[in-house]
Design an enzyme around this catalytic site. Structure first.
Site, short mmCIF file in Angstrom:
data_model
loop_
_atom_site.label_atom_id
_atom_site.label_comp_id
_atom_site.label_asym_id
_atom_site.label_seq_id
_atom_site.Cartn_x
_atom_site.Cartn_y
_atom_site.Cartn_z
N SER A 147 -3.45 -9.72 1.47
CA SER A 147 -3.95 -8.39 1.82
C SER A 147 -3.16 -7.34 1.05
O SER A 147 -2.09 -7.63 0.49
CB SER A 147 -3.75 -8.16 3.33
OG SER A 147 -3.98 -6.82 3.71
N TYR A 160 0.54 -8.42 11.45
CA TYR A 160 -0.35 -8.65 10.33
C TYR A 160 0.42 -8.68 9.01
O TYR A 160 0.22 -9.56 8.17
CB TYR A 160 -1.42 -7.55 10.30
CG TYR A 160 -2.55 -7.80 9.33
CD1 TYR A 160 -3.58 -8.68 9.66
CD2 TYR A 160 -2.59 -7.16 8.10
CE1 TYR A 160 -4.62 -8.92 8.78
CE2 TYR A 160 -3.63 -7.40 7.21
CZ TYR A 160 -4.65 -8.27 7.56
OH TYR A 160 -5.68 -8.51 6.67
#
Length: 279
Positions: A147, A160
């Site tokens: 990401s 995350y």
């Protein structure tokens, strides 16, 4: 050593998180390239829908595998099923991922572990399970979806960020270890139009609905690149055997900023987010 470009026609491609978002877009792109597809997701209905579209788009063969990646399984049964049905995997795309809203103080360890299991441990377990097949298939390749938050670390995304930095490190070390045997590409998408923000788990009550509203606003303003465009870039990166792919101009700028000013980059980014009403 020069490695040939990856040719997709007739090659078996395993895609996790294939029922929606980037996974579904990748599925259809590879179907049009006449690949053999093994699609993995916990959403059986969505998986069937995407599989039907893949067959219509030209996939040579499609199998679906309903798997909940949060259950801690070793994925040896999945690898065995793909080997029995298709003979083995040539390309593994670890795409499945989830998000979790809340500060580190707010987030429960149960929810933190749930996210880590799907976003990081499942990537490791699935790669381990398929590794013998990949090593036996000349020109095999692995794609791990990290990401933008595997490059920069915003507040309220501790779980995350931890998982996606983990995917980044795992991918880079694995690439070096498997050099000349299996290719590895780590992908850092930024701002892809998926439902990951609006479907994020909330650890604790959202009493006034503010966090849900913020997630919807973030999706509308920041997640703008169609997943089909991201899929095209990922496919091109696999073909060219690129070790690393950063998607979107914003993500590329953030990547450079984090390397140039590793201790101060968030102050700069936060000012820009404030201007856009995203903080």
């Amino acid at each position: 050593m020069t490695v040939e470009r990856f040719a997709f026609a007739g090659r078996t491609c395993v895609i996790t998180g294939a029922a929606s978002g980037i996974g579904a877009a990748l599925t259809l792109d590879l179907a049009r390239r006449r690949a053999v597809l093994a699609l993995v997701d916990r959403d059986a209905e969505g998986l069937d829908r995407v599989a039907a579209l893949a067959r219509q788009a030209g996939a040579q063969e499609v199998s679906t595998h309903v798997v909940d990646l949060s259950d801690g399984g070793d994925r040896l049964d999945l690898a065995a099923a793909v080997a029995e049905r298709h003979g083995g995997a040539d390309l593994l795309v670890n795409n499945a991922g989830v998000a979790l809203n809340g500060t580190f103080e707010q987030v429960s360890m149960k929810d933190f572990d749930w996210l880590m299991e799907i976003n990081l441990h499942a990537v490791i377990r699935t790669t381990k399970a398929f590794l013998p097949q990949l090593l036996s298939r000349p020109g095999a390749h692995v794609v791990n979806i990290s990401s933008l938050f595997g490059l920069i670390a915003p507040p309220t995304q501790v779980a995350y960020v931890t998982s996606k930095y983990g995917v980044r490190g795992f991918s880079e070390a694995l690439r070096h270890e498997l050099a000349g045997q299996v290719g590895v590409t780590v992908v850092h998408p930024g701002g892809i139009r998926t439902n990951i923000a609006t479907s994020a788990r909330l650890s604790g009550p959202d009493v006034d609905g503010r966090q849900a509203e913020q997630a919807a606003e973030f999706t509308r303003k920041a997640l703008t690149l169609p997943p089909e465009e991201a899929a095209k870039l990922i496919v091109a990166a696999v073909q060219a055997r690129k070790p690393r792919l950063v998607i979107t101009r914003v993500a590329k700028l953030a990547d450079v900023l984090a390397r140039v000013a590793p201790g101060r980059y968030w102050n700069v980014i936060q000012r820009q987010l404030d201007k856009r009403g995203l903080m």
